[in-house]
Design an enzyme around this catalytic site. Structure first.
Site, mmCIF file in Angstrom:
data_model
loop_
_atom_site.group_PDB
_atom_site.id
_atom_site.type_symbol
_atom_site.label_atom_id
_atom_site.label_comp_id
_atom_site.label_asym_id
_atom_site.label_seq_id
_atom_site.Cartn_x
_atom_site.Cartn_y
_atom_site.Cartn_z
ATOM 1 N N SER A 144 0.829 -1.206 0.000
ATOM 2 C CA SER A 144 0.000 0.000 0.000
ATOM 3 C C SER A 144 0.863 1.257 0.000
ATOM 4 O O SER A 144 1.646 1.470 -0.913
ATOM 5 C CB SER A 144 -0.958 -0.054 1.190
ATOM 6 N N ASP A 180 -2.276 6.057 -4.110
ATOM 7 C CA ASP A 180 -1.141 5.338 -3.535
ATOM 8 C C ASP A 180 -0.778 4.168 -4.447
ATOM 9 O O ASP A 180 -1.438 3.950 -5.474
ATOM 10 C CB ASP A 180 -1.451 4.901 -2.101
ATOM 11 N N ASP A 237 -1.218 0.959 -4.598
ATOM 12 C CA ASP A 237 -2.185 -0.086 -4.957
ATOM 13 C C ASP A 237 -3.566 0.469 -5.265
ATOM 14 O O ASP A 237 -4.515 -0.272 -5.474
ATOM 15 C CB ASP A 237 -2.252 -1.174 -3.886
ATOM 16 N N ASP A 288 -5.980 2.210 -3.671
ATOM 17 C CA ASP A 288 -7.184 2.184 -2.829
ATOM 18 C C ASP A 288 -7.310 3.455 -1.988
ATOM 19 O O ASP A 288 -8.267 3.603 -1.230
ATOM 20 C CB ASP A 288 -7.237 0.924 -1.951
#
Length: 462
Positions: free
Chosen positions: A106, A250, A252, A254
């Protein structure tokens, strides 16, 4: 170097010694534990798991280890390659899979990676399921398949496009209104998979995208957490390009943050507020965010006649609460949008499409939109933990000191004062205590946070 095992997965730094970092052996062991849990939980003849990764440098290595471990357990793997967390979440039910794994740390820097674990609905595992996997990993009670029963791998790199099609089909995403608005937007993809997904989505919506750091090579050009202090380049470029606003995700994809047309932060807390304002104006209902999120969502929800509810920090906790109260939208104040009409997971593609529709229908600037919302300011600080520090005892002492105030202890300690709040909690992903405060001015929020840090250090004797 660090290895953090939690109910939500395993996260660590690459390299170093087994058991203290995310080494190849740790990746294999935890993947085998997940496969063991899957087979015992689902108890069927054939199993399928969707696997995708962000663009960080270690991603391909970790993904191959994880996929081949599952194949060695007789589990069929659908390899999405470079993907996003919400894309994998969408793919699991579409593939009728038994679960999913996303290889991403993340917002953590490039030396980190992690295994994020999903169930058959494409949602994060709950505490009970996570504990079982940790136990399997500790005991190494694994049963691998014989040669004729090995799993197979199918490569499917179309899922980012499939995910975009799912977003475009949502009832509250008005593609025509967005195209008519002729937006120009700068995108910071932090050289990960957001640099693939967000520009493709904008192209389908007729939005002119100016790409910044959209090469998915895992070389993060700045700290990948989408906070103001890390985003000077996009703030400058939005003004230089005379863009309508900027989009930051970010690694990833999300977490979602916006930059207004003046090059100022819209505020990651207000990502959810703006999307909820639009959704609640079209669909009456309730909202949920975590305890560390802004009061602004509560105020907007009540304005639309709904009820606001708070959950413990962590996506699975927010999702559980959303299902309990039948929330029409929810998420986390870090820029995570959860829209059940799409799926129960934080999704920057969905958030971007809802925000663009809201802006197109209002026909107003991003800065004017921010001015229309209740003014709250947050300070987000942290204290590094030391092995000898008893965090639970420390938080209990703080809670006891403020026992006469409105206190919640469902996740650390949150103290609600009349005009501000303070939330203290041990991080699930890093060896730190997080100190979040919110007040009516930035100066007050920062002052309250610094006072609380001083108080914590006094109580802890550090």
């Amino acid at each position: 170097m660090t290895l953090i095992k939690s109910i939500s997965g395993i996260r660590g730094t690459i390299g170093g010694r087994t058991g203290s970092n995310l080494t190849p052996i740790d990746a294999v062991k935890f993947a085998a534990a997940y496969g063991t849990w899957l087979k015992k939980d689902r108890n069927k003849e054939k199993y399928r798991v969707v696997v995708g990764r962000d663009a960080r440098i270690s991603g391909e290595m970790i993904q191959e280890l994880v996929m081949n471990t599952l194949i060695g357990m007789g589990i069929h793997v659908i390899d999405l390659g470079l993907s996003t967390t919400p894309t994998v979440e969408v793919a699991v039910p579409l593939e009728h899979a038994d679960g999913g794994i996303i290889l991403t740390a993340s917002h953590n820097p490039k030396q980190w990676n992690a295994l994020k674990l999903l169930n058959s609905k494409g949602e994060f595992l709950n505490g009970v399921e996570g504990e079982k996997i940790l136990n399997y990993a500790d005991t190494e009670d694994f049963d691998f398949a014989e040669v004729d029963d090995l799993g197979q791998k199918t490569i499917n790199e179309a899922y980012i496009d499939i995910h975009i099609d799912e977003v475009l089909a949502l009832d509250l995403v008005d593609v025509g209104a967005i195209k008519a608005a002729k937006f120009k937007v700068v995108v910071d993809g932090v050289n990960s998979t957001g640099g693939i997904a967000i520009p493709r989505l904008l192209e389908e919506l007729g939005v002119q995208a100016v790409k910044l750091y959209c090469t998915p090579n895992g070389e993060f050009p700045h700290n990948p957490e989408p906070l103001k202090e890390h985003l000077g380049d996009i703030c400058k470029l939005v003004v230089e390009e005379n863009a309508d606003f900027g989009i930051v995700v970010d690694p990833d994809v999300d977490r979602l943050a916006f930059i207004d047309e003046k090059g100022e932060m819209f505020g990651e807390e207000y990502t959810l507020v703006a999307c909820a304002d639009y959704v609640l104006g079209e669909t009456k209902g309730n909202t949920v965010s975590n305890l560390s999120s802004s009061r602004a969502l509560r105020d907007i929800t009540r304005k639309h006649g709904g009820e606001y509810y708070a959950a413990a920090v962590g996506e699975v906790n927010v999702v559980d609460k959303m299902k309990e109260v039948d929330a029409v939208i929810g998420g986390e104040g870090n820029g995570g949008i959860i829209y059940p009409s799409s799926h129960y997971g934080r999704d920057s593609l969905v958030g971007t499409a809802l925000f663009l529709t809201h802006l197109a229908k209002l026909k107003m600037s991003v800065s004017a939109l921010k001015e229309s919302y209740p003014p709250y300011f947050m300070s987000k600080q942290k204290i590094q933990l030391t092995p000898e520090l008893d965090v639970d005892d420390l938080l209990k002492k703080i809670a006891d000191k403020y026992a006469n105030e409105d206190i919640s202890t469902i996740d650390g300690v949150k103290i609600d004062f009349e005009n501000h709040w303070v939330h203290l909690r041990k991080s699930n992903t890093e060896p730190i205590i997080r100190i979040y405060t919110e007040a009516s001015t930035q100066e007050d929020a920062d002052r309250i946070a610094n006072e609380m840090i001083h108080e914590i250090k006094q109580v802890a004797g550090i």
